[in-house]
Design a protein around this motif. Structure first.
Motif, PDB file in Angstrom:
ATOM      1  N   LYS A 320       0.830  -1.211   0.000  1.00  0.00           N
ATOM      2  CA  LYS A 320       0.000   0.000   0.000  1.00  0.00           C
ATOM      3  C   LYS A 320       0.867   1.265   0.000  1.00  0.00           C
ATOM      4  N   ASN A 321       2.192   1.076  -0.171  1.00  0.00           N
ATOM      5  CA  ASN A 321       3.149   2.187  -0.199  1.00  0.00           C
ATOM      6  C   ASN A 321       3.193   2.956   1.124  1.00  0.00           C
ATOM      7  N   VAL A 322       2.974   2.244   2.223  1.00  0.00           N
ATOM      8  CA  VAL A 322       3.126   2.836   3.562  1.00  0.00           C
ATOM      9  C   VAL A 322       4.516   2.449   4.057  1.00  0.00           C
ATOM     10  N   HIS A 323       5.344   3.428   4.346  1.00  0.00           N
ATOM     11  CA  HIS A 323       6.728   3.165   4.723  1.00  0.00           C
ATOM     12  C   HIS A 323       6.845   2.754   6.183  1.00  0.00           C
ATOM     13  N   PRO A 324       7.498   1.636   6.465  1.00  0.00           N
ATOM     14  CA  PRO A 324       7.712   1.207   7.856  1.00  0.00           C
ATOM     15  C   PRO A 324       8.589   2.206   8.607  1.00  0.00           C
ATOM     16  N   ASN A 325       8.437   2.219   9.936  1.00  0.00           N
ATOM     17  CA  ASN A 325       9.320   3.029  10.780  1.00  0.00           C
ATOM     18  C   ASN A 325       9.910   2.138  11.869  1.00  0.00           C
ATOM     19  N   GLY A 326      10.539   2.752  12.847  1.00  0.00           N
ATOM     20  CA  GLY A 326      11.191   1.974  13.905  1.00  0.00           C
ATOM     21  C   GLY A 326      10.238   1.092  14.681  1.00  0.00           C
ATOM     22  N   ILE A 327       9.006   1.557  14.879  1.00  0.00           N
ATOM     23  CA  ILE A 327       8.013   0.765  15.620  1.00  0.00           C
ATOM     24  C   ILE A 327       7.580  -0.439  14.798  1.00  0.00           C
ATOM     25  N   LEU A 329       9.458  -2.041  12.746  1.00  0.00           N
ATOM     26  CA  LEU A 329      10.560  -2.995  12.838  1.00  0.00           C
ATOM     27  C   LEU A 329      10.466  -3.815  14.122  1.00  0.00           C
ATOM     28  N   LEU A 330      10.115  -3.156  15.229  1.00  0.00           N
ATOM     29  CA  LEU A 330       9.951  -3.875  16.503  1.00  0.00           C
ATOM     30  C   LEU A 330       8.848  -4.928  16.388  1.00  0.00           C
ATOM     31  N   ALA A 331       7.729  -4.532  15.781  1.00  0.00           N
ATOM     32  CA  ALA A 331       6.595  -5.453  15.651  1.00  0.00           C
ATOM     33  C   ALA A 331       6.953  -6.649  14.760  1.00  0.00           C
ATOM     34  N   VAL A 332       7.662  -6.392  13.668  1.00  0.00           N
ATOM     35  CA  VAL A 332       8.054  -7.456  12.742  1.00  0.00           C
ATOM     36  C   VAL A 332       9.035  -8.424  13.414  1.00  0.00           C
ATOM     37  N   LEU A 333       9.998  -7.887  14.151  1.00  0.00           N
ATOM     38  CA  LEU A 333      10.964  -8.741  14.850  1.00  0.00           C
ATOM     39  C   LEU A 333      10.271  -9.583  15.918  1.00  0.00           C
ATOM     40  N   THR A 334       9.279  -8.992  16.578  1.00  0.00           N
ATOM     41  CA  THR A 334       8.507  -9.740  17.580  1.00  0.00           C
ATOM     42  C   THR A 334       7.783 -10.905  16.914  1.00  0.00           C
ATOM     43  N   LEU A 348      15.096  -9.438   7.552  1.00  0.00           N
ATOM     44  CA  LEU A 348      14.214  -8.267   7.585  1.00  0.00           C
ATOM     45  C   LEU A 348      14.851  -7.113   8.350  1.00  0.00           C
ATOM     46  N   PHE A 349      15.543  -7.443   9.423  1.00  0.00           N
ATOM     47  CA  PHE A 349      16.233  -6.409  10.202  1.00  0.00           C
ATOM     48  C   PHE A 349      17.200  -5.628   9.316  1.00  0.00           C
ATOM     49  N   ILE A 350      18.001  -6.352   8.558  1.00  0.00           N
ATOM     50  CA  ILE A 350      19.001  -5.708   7.692  1.00  0.00           C
ATOM     51  C   ILE A 350      18.323  -4.938   6.559  1.00  0.00           C
ATOM     52  N   SER A 351      17.338  -5.562   5.901  1.00  0.00           N
ATOM     53  CA  SER A 351      16.726  -4.942   4.723  1.00  0.00           C
ATOM     54  C   SER A 351      15.885  -3.716   5.097  1.00  0.00           C
ATOM     55  N   ILE A 352      15.113  -3.803   6.175  1.00  0.00           N
ATOM     56  CA  ILE A 352      14.265  -2.667   6.580  1.00  0.00           C
ATOM     57  C   ILE A 352      15.120  -1.484   6.989  1.00  0.00           C
ATOM     58  N   CYS A 353      16.152  -1.748   7.784  1.00  0.00           N
ATOM     59  CA  CYS A 353      17.034  -0.645   8.216  1.00  0.00           C
ATOM     60  C   CYS A 353      17.715   0.012   7.026  1.00  0.00           C
ATOM     61  N   SER A 354      18.132  -0.803   6.062  1.00  0.00           N
ATOM     62  CA  SER A 354      18.837  -0.278   4.896  1.00  0.00           C
ATOM     63  C   SER A 354      17.902   0.479   3.963  1.00  0.00           C
ATOM     64  N   PRO A 360      18.832   1.587  14.103  1.00  0.00           N
ATOM     65  CA  PRO A 360      18.388   0.716  15.194  1.00  0.00           C
ATOM     66  C   PRO A 360      18.723   1.291  16.570  1.00  0.00           C
ATOM     67  N   THR A 361      17.823   1.105  17.522  1.00  0.00           N
ATOM     68  CA  THR A 361      18.039   1.507  18.903  1.00  0.00           C
ATOM     69  C   THR A 361      18.355   0.263  19.737  1.00  0.00           C
ATOM     70  N   SER A 362      18.644   0.471  21.005  1.00  0.00           N
ATOM     71  CA  SER A 362      18.910  -0.672  21.883  1.00  0.00           C
ATOM     72  C   SER A 362      17.685  -1.575  21.979  1.00  0.00           C
ATOM     73  N   GLU A 363      16.490  -0.986  21.851  1.00  0.00           N
ATOM     74  CA  GLU A 363      15.269  -1.783  21.897  1.00  0.00           C
ATOM     75  C   GLU A 363      15.200  -2.733  20.698  1.00  0.00           C
ATOM     76  N   HIS A 364      15.632  -2.254  19.534  1.00  0.00           N
ATOM     77  CA  HIS A 364      15.665  -3.130  18.355  1.00  0.00           C
ATOM     78  C   HIS A 364      16.660  -4.271  18.553  1.00  0.00           C
ATOM     79  N   TYR A 365      17.829  -3.933  19.101  1.00  0.00           N
ATOM     80  CA  TYR A 365      18.823  -4.976  19.345  1.00  0.00           C
ATOM     81  C   TYR A 365      18.328  -5.952  20.408  1.00  0.00           C
TER      82      TYR A 365
END
Length: 469
Positions: A320-327, A329-334, A348-354, A360-365
């Motif tokens: 839908k062309n909605v760009h992911p953000n840091g939140i 990424l957290l949901a996807v990793l969960t 996904l971690f590498i591709s989304i961040c790139s 990435p924050t400490s919460e992402h790590y």
């Protein structure tokens, strides 16, 4: 719309004022009028009239979100030796705040003082809000103290400044002293409690608001969103009130906007009412679904036993062309962690961040450690932590401790738990976790010792509670 032949004529200042007021909210027309004034030199013809044209241009550019242009106009105004008046400053202060131009805002303070207009309560109130938003709480309080007889708008600005800077004791004290309050006053304090983690107080104040016998205060969408956020973050009791608020929304036939819909979705998702969360998601129009809405539904699915569906929803979000953000990424990793999809999570971690330039924050790590650790790869999780490019905090180490508990690795868990206590000595969770891990090895003496250390340090296990109305 201004036509092209019009641009070939000069404008009098009276015509300019009339046109600016007519096209006040139109960026294109404002630019055209401004361009004509510049090319015909009309802005230097009459000092008295020109200041009102400048003021109108400044407000017009502010209204259309062109904050830096508003500030640049003020500089041009001073260079042209056109004297600003008290009406010039409130729009400029708001523009400085909106564009995060802290230094410019401070210079405006100096200009207002120099021009002898700092006494104006509208200017003072603007500075109360400005300093509050840029985290200069001391200056905000001082400015508020200089207002001789603060009106409800000035008080509301101070309430907001207190909430933004974590001083909810002062906010509530001022709120109780206010001779007149309005829905903004109540909403600001409720939102302040919510943003500062005082969710039970936010909910209780909302209860007082709707039961207020002195004057009827009708909650706005902002009020409902703030209290729903607190309901979602209460351990128990919050979902009951959240359902009542949802019922109120339906009875009043309030349109389910992105913000309100997302707040309800988040509430039901965190409370484990997944089907209702999905129903709310479907009720929000597709064109209104923003990244926060997608984040809420992905998180709801991931935390309620539907991680595969969460990942499907993530792919739909991108389509839908909605760009992911840091939140996101957290949901996807969960979701990946719950499905034990380690390779996919790392990919996904590498591709989304790139792709989306997310730092990435400490919460992402911490989520990455959880992803690796939940899959039973505890040694890999430890090695991952050792390679992190920053000083470790509790979110990362805590994720490893959680993995040790899941896989009942008491030996590693005890080492990690003691490490975590060094980072968060006053948090009860670490002591309880260590006691539990010791008990797993039937090391009852160690388990009891950890409980004693916790008691001697004055640390109590946080009990569950409910909020009733």
């Amino acid at each position: 719309m201004l036509c092209k032949p019009f641009l070939s004529f000069s404008l009098s200042l009276e015509d300019a004022l009339h046109l600016l007021q007519r096209f006040f909210n139109s960026s294109n027309q404002t630019k055209q009028i401004h361009s004509v004034l510049i090319t015909t030199n009309a802005l230097v013809s009459s000092r008295w009239k020109t200041k009102f044209v400048y003021n109108t241009l400044i407000r017009s550019y502010l209204t259309t979100g062109q904050y830096k242009t508003s500030l640049a106009l003020f500089t041009h105004m001073l260079v042209s030796q056109v004297q600003p008046i008290n009406l010039t400053f409130p729009s400029l202060i708001k523009a400085a705040c909106s564009s995060f131009s802290v230094s410019y805002g401070v210079s405006l303070h100096g200009q207002a003082l120099k021009r002898g207009v700092l006494w104006d309560p509208f200017i003072q109130t603007s500075f109360v809000r400005f300093y509050g938003e840029v985290a200069d709480f001391r200056s905000s309080r001082k400015m508020f103290g200089d207002i001789v007889d603060p009106c409800v708008i000035a008080c509301n600005s101070m309430l907001d400044a207190c909430g933004r800077n974590g001083d909810m004791d002062s906010a509530f004290e001022l709120f109780q002293r206010m001779p007149v309050t309005d829905v903004v006053s109540w909403t600001t304090v409720i939102n302040g409690f919510s943003k500062n983690g005082l969710h039970a107080k936010a909910v209780m104040l909302f209860g007082e608001m709707i039961e207020n016998n002195r004057v009827v205060i009708t909650p706005t969408e902002a009020t409902l969103v703030s209290v729903l956020s607190s309901c979602a973050n209460l351990d128990r009791g919050g979902v009951h009130l959240g359902k009542q608020i949802h019922g109120y929304v339906m009875r009043k036939e309030i349109i389910l906007t992105t913000t309100l819909g997302t707040a309800l979705l988040d509430l039901y998702g965190k409370a484990g009412h997944l089907e209702m969360a999905l129903t709310i998601f479907d009720q929000i129009r597709d064109k209104d679904k923003e990244v926060c809405t997608w984040n809420a539904v992905i998180s709801a699915l991931a935390s309620n036993g539907r991680p595969e569906k969460a990942l499907e929803m993530f792919e739909m979000m991108k389509s839908k062309n909605v760009h992911p953000n840091g939140i996101t990424l957290l949901a996807v990793l969960t979701a990946c962690a719950r499905s034990k999809l380690v390779d996919l999570g790392i990919q996904l971690f590498i591709s989304i961040c790139s792709e989306y330039k997310i730092i990435p924050t400490s919460e992402h790590y911490g989520c990455m450690v959880d992803l690796i650790g939940r899959a039973g790869l505890l040694v890999d999780a430890v090695n991952f932590i050792k390679k992190l490019p920053f000083e470790l905090d509790a979110s990362v180490v805590g994720a490893l401790l959680g993995a040790c508990k899941i896989h009942e690795d008491a030996e590693l868990g005890n080492k990690v738990g003691k490490w975590l206590i060094g980072l968060q000595p006053q948090h009860c969770g670490q002591y309880v976790a260590l006691s539990t891990l010791s008990a797993l090895e039937s090391n009852w003496a160690e388990a009891e010792q950890m409980r004693k250390v916790m008691i001697q340090a004055g640390i109590r296990k946080i009990p569950a509670y409910s909020v009733l109305f």
